[in-house]
Design an enzyme around this catalytic site. Structure first.
Site, PDB file in Angstrom:
ATOM      1  N   ARG A  30       0.815  -1.225   0.000  1.00  0.00           N
ATOM      2  CA  ARG A  30       0.000   0.000   0.000  1.00  0.00           C
ATOM      3  C   ARG A  30       0.851   1.279   0.000  1.00  0.00           C
ATOM      4  NH1 ARG A  30      -5.298   0.206   2.128  1.00  0.00           N
ATOM      5  NH2 ARG A  30      -6.360  -1.765   1.885  1.00  0.00           N
ATOM      6  N   HIS A  76      -6.940  -3.542  -8.240  1.00  0.00           N
ATOM      7  CA  HIS A  76      -6.776  -2.857  -6.946  1.00  0.00           C
ATOM      8  C   HIS A  76      -8.117  -2.752  -6.217  1.00  0.00           C
ATOM      9  CE1 HIS A  76      -4.162  -0.504  -4.313  1.00  0.00           C
ATOM     10  NE2 HIS A  76      -5.160   0.347  -4.135  1.00  0.00           N
ATOM     11  N   TYR A 120     -16.378  13.665 -14.271  1.00  0.00           N
ATOM     12  CA  TYR A 120     -16.218  14.858 -15.101  1.00  0.00           C
ATOM     13  C   TYR A 120     -14.851  14.936 -15.774  1.00  0.00           C
ATOM     14  CZ  TYR A 120     -20.290  16.370 -12.413  1.00  0.00           C
ATOM     15  OH  TYR A 120     -21.531  16.442 -11.835  1.00  0.00           O
TER      16      TYR A 120
END
Length: 746
Positions: A30, A76, A120
């Site tokens: 991580r 992931h 967006y």
């Protein structure tokens, strides 16, 4: 069926093993980057997924939501927010030395504005990433491992050709450790790698002839150049960075300061905090030289303008900004990364050493794959050339055969039993054929147009080129110098196309020294109204408006303007505030909310007592609580540096109702809500530490609470209003502490 078995284990051992497993998972999978490609797993997986989706630098942008969803579904499975945040950071040119993702849309700003939602924004791979991070993945250059559900394969590490760990830096918090690696200049890092390849015994100091120091995307000035050799040797230390300040002359002899570069640590909310800090310097009268400050930053870059008074001491003011704001800040370096599967803090040379070893491993695997491909091509080409020489015989074999199996047997082993030949000579020649399986298949696949003379010439040239490639690849694989030259040549190509000039200046700067304006010490009057607005005025102003001030304000305290005020609250806390932090001005000025200049929270506590810090130095403080607990505390215990401390310890559901300075010759009167009064000498109250609860001052009836505490001197007539009549405190019967007291008829 076998019997179930219970394994008895020490609980601490189970916890230790579980925690270590969890910690290593966070560290390796991580939070920390791999020293080879300089990427965390989430970054590696996102880039690889974009590569797999074909979102290349010369192709149209794709929605980030598509990239995030695909990455989460395939590689992931830790939530979309972490993937999108990683994607956004890789596209921000103010955070990365070289951006790895080309973003289209709102990807946040240097001033801390967040990126737009992933639905967006759009993105695609940067050209640099495609060429330096993801090239040659089809050449068995890195190991591929199963994904989380073993339905896909993902690369264990990306074949990154430049030391990305140094170029783009890294930040991450793991369990029990953290990494913080600054960004560096691509051209300088490449030169250092080339120097190491040419001389493996090179020292860190010699490497620093090429890498001058960190090169932050925000520019700035590193002012502790002499500390860098030790930082790069050990892999940890502190770098001092300053913003770049220029002085511009204006009309009328005035100057203004232009901040065009900021410390890397100021990215985000730090810019807004800097503007507030400069305003506070003016409000607290630390400087009177600043007349205006404005943030004129845009897409073109940072531009913060500070306008100055005529005749202002510019150098002293710049030094004050360095000393009192984050215009000079510290970047903590801790070059921690995963190397050989375990976290390790590495110096500059060690990181480059790991990178070069990785490059040689990549080159070895790449050229072994290429060599094998060329050897396979050579085998087929030699078979086709040989076939062209005996093409009539091969055609005779094909026409005399009944199936492909017989043809292959004849071509590879010379078996002619099942084939009809026109002559014995042909049969004898066919029995001598020994093509390989791959050559035999190529002959069968060959089209007739390949027998054209020009095509045969092209085949011969291609064969010559294949022989040349084989010699070249074998030379690269067998000679260190040849492989080094290939790696260096590739690095030079990246430097030529993607390197840019250094942005951060590295020098040994002078210590920022400035002279504070000397404040004239004077006595002032602190006033706070019932709404919590506070200010200070000079004594003469207070005396002229004494009647109005006493009526309009809840607290009035005489103090020195250089001192501190102590606020005791019902929650048992004491807040300290510098008198200079309060606005000083006219009597009718509104003042400032006390919450804004202290840790006091008017929503959860209220003030019980305010006094001058110096007043307590030689005094004893009497505390009384709602449940009737009392104690005296030495005033020196409240002479502390902290802005907020616990002034007393409280029982459950208890709160402070009174805090007062008490004299040894005074008497104490405790008054309960139900009208009981108890008088006893203040000497009966024991002296305790501020961390103590105290002792019971008065026995309270059920549901009764202590409401007021009065102090007066023996023999001095003192009266208070209670109900509809007055109570003379000095006429109350003296009793012992911890008794019921006398019921008033008021």
């Amino acid at each position: 069926m076998g019997e179930s078995q219970i394994i008895r284990t020490e609980y601490s051992d189970v916890m230790k093993k579980s925690y270590i497993d969890y910690a290593m998972s966070v560290i390796v999978a991580r939070a920390l980057p791999d020293v080879r490609d300089g990427l965390k797993p989430v970054q590696r997986r996102t880039l690889y997924d974009m590569h797999e989706l074909g979102i290349k630098w010369d192709k149209p942008y794709r929605k980030c939501a598509r990239i995030v969803g695909d990455t989460m579904g395939k590689y992931h499975p830790h939530g979309d927010s972490s993937i999108y945040e990683a994607l956004v950071v890789m596209a921000q040119d103010f955070k990365k030395g070289i951006t790895m993702v080309d973003g289209h849309g709102n990807f946040g700003s240097i001033e801390g504005d967040g990126a737009a939602a992933m639905r967006y924004t759009e993105a695609r791979l940067a050209k640099f990433t495609q060429e330096a991070f993801l090239a040659d993945l089809d050449k068995d250059i890195v190991n591929f491992v199963p994904n989380f559900d073993e339905t896909e394969k993902e690369p264990e590490v990306l074949p990154v050709r430049v030391p990305n760990l140094l170029v783009n830096g890294a930040e991450g918090i793991a369990v029990g450790m953290a990494t913080s690696i600054p960004t560096h200049n691509l051209g300088e890092v490449i030169d250092a790698v080339k120097a190491y390849i040419n001389n493996n015994e090179i020292s860190t100091k010699q490497l620093m002839k090429y890498i001058k120091g960190p090169d932050f995307p925000t520019g700035g000035i590193i002012v502790n150049k002499d500390d860098l050799p030790e930082i790069y040797e050990t892999g940890s230390g502190k770098i001092k960075i300053r913003g770049k300040v220029e002085v511009e002359e204006m009309k009328g002899g005035k100057n203004r300061l232009i901040i065009s570069e900021i410390p890397y640590t100021m990215i985000g909310a730090g810019i807004g905090k800097f503007l507030n800090d400069v305003c506070n310097l003016v409000e607290t009268k630390k400087t009177s030289d600043i007349t205006d400050i404005s943030n004129q930053s845009s897409k073109e870059g940072i531009r913060i303008v500070i306008e100055l008074k005529k005749g202002a001491d510019v150098e002293n003011l710049i030094n004050m900004l360095y000393k009192k704001t984050r215009l000079e800040d510290t970047f903590g370096v801790n070059m921690l990364a995963v190397a050989d599967g375990r976290p390790e803090t590495m110096g500059l040379k060690k990181i480059i050493e790991h990178h070069v070893d990785f490059q040689f491993e990549l080159a070895t695997r790449k050229y072994k794959t290429l060599l094998q491909k060329e050897l396979d091509k050579k085998e087929i080409q030699e078979g086709l050339i040989k076939a062209c020489d005996v093409i009539d015989l091969i055609i005779e074999i094909l026409r005399g055969s009944k199936n492909v199996k017989d043809v292959k047997a004849c071509l590879t082993k010379g078996e002619t039993e099942n084939i009809t030949f026109k002559s014995r000579v042909s049969k004898k020649m066919a029995a001598l054929l020994r093509f390989t399986d791959r050559q035999a298949q190529a002959i069968l696949d060959m089209r007739l147009y390949k027998l054209i003379g020009l095509e045969i010439e092209a085949l011969m040239k291609e064969h010559e080129e294949t022989i040349h490639n084989i010699e070249k690849y074998e030379d690269i694989l067998n000679n260190y110098g040849s492989m080094s030259n290939v790696i260096i040549e590739e690095l030079d190509g990246f430097k030529k196309e993607f390197a840019r000039k250094r942005r951060t200046l590295v020098e040994n700067g002078k210590e920022a020294v400035f002279e504070e304006n000397k404040i004239e010490e004077q006595e002032v009057v602190f006033m706070m109204d019932r709404f919590g607005y506070a200010k200070t005025v000079d004594v003469a102003t207070y005396e002229r408006n004494k009647e109005a001030a006493d009526n309009e304000n809840k607290y009035i305290v005489n103090c020195m303007n250089t001192g501190k005020l102590c606020f005791f609250t019902n929650t048992g806390r004491m807040h300290q505030i510098k008198v200079l932090d309060l606005p000083f001005g006219k009597f009718r000025d509104k003042g400032q909310p006390i919450d804004n200049v202290s840790n006091f929270d008017s929503a959860s506590e209220h003030i019980v007592y305010i006094c001058d810090s110096e007043q307590m130095r030689c005094a004893k403080i009497l505390f009384a609580t709602k449940l009737g607990m009392v104690k005296k505390v030495e005033g020196t215990e409240f002479q502390v540096v902290k802005r907020t401390i616990a002034a007393t310890k409280l029982l459950d559901d208890d709160e402070v109702v009174s805090v007062q300075v008490v004299e040894c010759n005074q008497h104490v009167v405790l008054q309960s809500r139900d009208g009981y009064f108890l008088r006893f000498p203040s000497s009966d109250v024991p002296e305790k530490k501020k961390g103590a609860v105290g002792v019971r001052g008065m026995k309270l009836k059920k549901d009764d609470i202590l409401e007021n505490v009065y102090l007066f001197e023996e023999g001095k007539e003192t009266r208070i209003a209670y109900g509809e009549r007055e109570v003379y405190l000095n006429r109350l019967k003296i009793a012992g502490r911890d008794t019921n007291g006398t019921k008033s008829r008021g």
